[in-house]
Design a protein around this motif. Structure first.
Motif, mmCIF file in Angstrom:
data_model
loop_
_atom_site.group_PDB
_atom_site.id
_atom_site.type_symbol
_atom_site.label_atom_id
_atom_site.label_comp_id
_atom_site.label_asym_id
_atom_site.label_seq_id
_atom_site.Cartn_x
_atom_site.Cartn_y
_atom_site.Cartn_z
ATOM 1 N N ALA A 1 71.024 -0.719 -29.735
ATOM 2 C CA ALA A 1 71.439 -1.803 -28.715
ATOM 3 C C ALA A 1 72.859 -1.451 -28.411
ATOM 4 O O ALA A 1 73.396 -2.145 -27.353
ATOM 5 C CB ALA A 1 71.155 -3.071 -29.428
ATOM 6 N N ASP A 2 73.740 -0.948 -29.280
ATOM 7 C CA ASP A 2 75.247 -0.670 -28.882
ATOM 8 C C ASP A 2 75.590 0.589 -28.366
ATOM 9 O O ASP A 2 76.650 0.589 -27.907
ATOM 10 C CB ASP A 2 76.077 -1.020 -30.406
ATOM 11 C CG ASP A 2 75.605 0.039 -31.360
ATOM 12 O OD1 ASP A 2 74.327 0.620 -31.148
ATOM 13 O OD2 ASP A 2 76.360 0.351 -32.278
ATOM 14 N N ASP A 3 74.529 1.355 -28.230
ATOM 15 C CA ASP A 3 74.819 2.657 -27.622
ATOM 16 C C ASP A 3 74.183 2.947 -26.144
ATOM 17 O O ASP A 3 74.676 3.440 -25.384
ATOM 18 C CB ASP A 3 74.319 4.109 -28.722
ATOM 19 C CG ASP A 3 75.311 4.103 -29.712
ATOM 20 O OD1 ASP A 3 76.397 3.620 -29.776
ATOM 21 O OD2 ASP A 3 74.634 4.645 -30.514
ATOM 22 N N ASN B 1 66.895 -1.259 -31.598
ATOM 23 C CA ASN B 1 67.590 -1.545 -32.907
ATOM 24 C C ASN B 1 68.857 -1.991 -32.777
ATOM 25 O O ASN B 1 69.523 -1.738 -31.798
ATOM 26 C CB ASN B 1 67.284 0.045 -33.504
ATOM 27 C CG ASN B 1 67.581 -0.092 -34.978
ATOM 28 O OD1 ASN B 1 67.492 -1.175 -35.653
ATOM 29 N ND2 ASN B 1 67.968 0.936 -35.679
ATOM 30 N N LYS B 2 69.595 -2.334 -34.189
ATOM 31 C CA LYS B 2 70.844 -2.622 -34.203
ATOM 32 C C LYS B 2 71.173 -4.064 -33.631
ATOM 33 O O LYS B 2 72.292 -4.293 -32.973
ATOM 34 C CB LYS B 2 72.020 -1.681 -33.957
ATOM 35 C CG LYS B 2 71.684 -0.394 -34.475
ATOM 36 C CD LYS B 2 72.875 0.593 -34.335
ATOM 37 C CE LYS B 2 72.490 2.194 -35.027
ATOM 38 N NZ LYS B 2 73.669 3.168 -34.599
ATOM 39 N N ILE B 3 70.152 -4.690 -33.539
ATOM 40 C CA ILE B 3 70.653 -6.103 -32.691
ATOM 41 C C ILE B 3 71.550 -7.038 -33.590
ATOM 42 O O ILE B 3 72.113 -7.959 -32.985
ATOM 43 C CB ILE B 3 69.332 -6.884 -32.378
ATOM 44 C CG1 ILE B 3 68.435 -7.125 -33.763
ATOM 45 C CG2 ILE B 3 68.644 -6.174 -31.235
ATOM 46 C CD1 ILE B 3 67.443 -8.239 -33.312
ATOM 47 N N LYS C 1 71.333 -4.907 -21.252
ATOM 48 C CA LYS C 1 71.876 -3.486 -20.831
ATOM 49 C C LYS C 1 70.960 -2.578 -20.892
ATOM 50 O O LYS C 1 70.727 -1.493 -20.126
ATOM 51 C CB LYS C 1 73.118 -3.405 -21.341
ATOM 52 C CG LYS C 1 73.836 -1.905 -21.044
ATOM 53 C CD LYS C 1 75.216 -1.475 -21.779
ATOM 54 C CE LYS C 1 75.206 -0.115 -22.227
ATOM 55 N NZ LYS C 1 76.017 0.285 -23.280
ATOM 56 N N ILE C 2 70.238 -2.351 -22.014
ATOM 57 C CA ILE C 2 69.295 -1.380 -22.344
ATOM 58 C C ILE C 2 68.201 -1.526 -21.548
ATOM 59 O O ILE C 2 67.449 -0.395 -21.079
ATOM 60 C CB ILE C 2 68.963 -1.556 -24.018
ATOM 61 C CG1 ILE C 2 70.007 -1.530 -24.820
ATOM 62 C CG2 ILE C 2 67.833 -0.559 -24.106
ATOM 63 C CD1 ILE C 2 70.682 -0.183 -24.788
ATOM 64 N N SER D 1 66.324 -4.926 -36.108
ATOM 65 C CA SER D 1 67.348 -4.829 -36.691
ATOM 66 C C SER D 1 66.781 -3.960 -38.044
ATOM 67 O O SER D 1 66.307 -4.549 -39.069
ATOM 68 C CB SER D 1 68.212 -5.836 -37.168
ATOM 69 O OG SER D 1 69.342 -5.426 -38.360
ATOM 70 N N ALA D 2 67.040 -2.710 -37.968
ATOM 71 C CA ALA D 2 66.723 -1.834 -39.324
ATOM 72 C C ALA D 2 67.344 -2.088 -40.606
ATOM 73 O O ALA D 2 66.986 -2.264 -41.743
ATOM 74 C CB ALA D 2 67.021 -0.350 -39.073
ATOM 75 N N LYS D 3 68.676 -2.994 -40.371
ATOM 76 C CA LYS D 3 69.515 -3.198 -41.629
ATOM 77 C C LYS D 3 69.151 -4.373 -42.033
ATOM 78 O O LYS D 3 68.913 -4.515 -43.343
ATOM 79 C CB LYS D 3 70.915 -3.322 -41.015
ATOM 80 C CG LYS D 3 71.823 -3.543 -42.130
ATOM 81 C CD LYS D 3 73.405 -3.479 -41.711
ATOM 82 C CE LYS D 3 74.530 -3.457 -42.725
ATOM 83 N NZ LYS D 3 75.825 -3.498 -42.165
#
Length: 197
Positions: free
Chosen positions: A7-9, A34-36, A45-46, A70-72
């Motif tokens: 989500a950030d890339d 991912n990475k929300i 944006k994605i 979110s995998a984290k």
């Protein structure tokens, strides 16, 4: 195909390549953003970048399912699993069980105490302890089957990941593993493959 996009890339060249492969294979796609959990995450944006590649997600009026995860932290994983199950139900995906077992080696290693070990994903049929198998140019007997927690199990069903013990050498990831009824037939196939190598 579960396409995981950060989500950030945004869409990276390898993501675009994966999209092209999935389209060429005419397989259904589920998007996992991912990475929300990151502050710089931009889900819209994605989705916009995906629409530029002719992948329109459901909440934008398309047919492609999309899950924000979110995998984290584990957020959204249950939603992603539900979407996968829904897709499997709609496509009526089922594996045959009443046939000789086939699987694929996902990863392999040489364990100090256990010897050559391969993690196998069963694709069809049922794998049992003491089954005779051919994998690459080797044949052997399934000495033991270990589940994801390392416990010994008697058999593995389609879609089960299982660690197989009994290899003579470490198999290569991606190799097919086939179960045979008689040892003579398995030995002949393994010998033929060994000669070709």
């Amino acid at each position: 195909v579960i396409l995981i996009v950060a989500a950030d890339d945004g869409l990276m060249p390898q993501t675009i390549e994966a999209i092209d492969h999935a389209k060429a294979a005419s397989v259904p796609i589920i998007i996992a953003i991912n990475k929300i959990d990151k502050p710089s995450a931009d889900i819209d944006k994605i989705k916009n970048q995906l629409s530029d590649k002719n992948i329109l997600v459901e909440d934008w009026g398309g047919k492609v399912q999309c899950a924000a995860i979110s995998a984290k932290t584990g957020d959204g994983i249950e939603d992603l699993m539900d979407k996968i199950l829904l897709e499997a139900d709609v496509l009526d995906l089922k594996a045959m069980q009443e046939c000789l077992c086939k699987g694929i080696v996902i990863e392999s290693r040489l364990d100090k105490g256990l010897g050559p070990v391969a993690t196998v994903l069963v694709e069809q049929g049922i794998m049992n302890k003491s089954d005779i198998f051919v994998c690459g140019s080797q044949y052997s007997k399934v000495r033991d089957l270990l589940n994801d927690t390392g416990e010994s199990v008697e058999n593995a069903y389609p879609s089960d990941p299982v660690q197989v013990l009994g290899f003579k050498k470490v198999p290569i990831a991606g190799e097919k593993i086939n179960i045979y009824k008689d040892e003579r037939g398995a030995k002949k196939i393994a010998d033929d493959r060994s000669r070709l190598e």
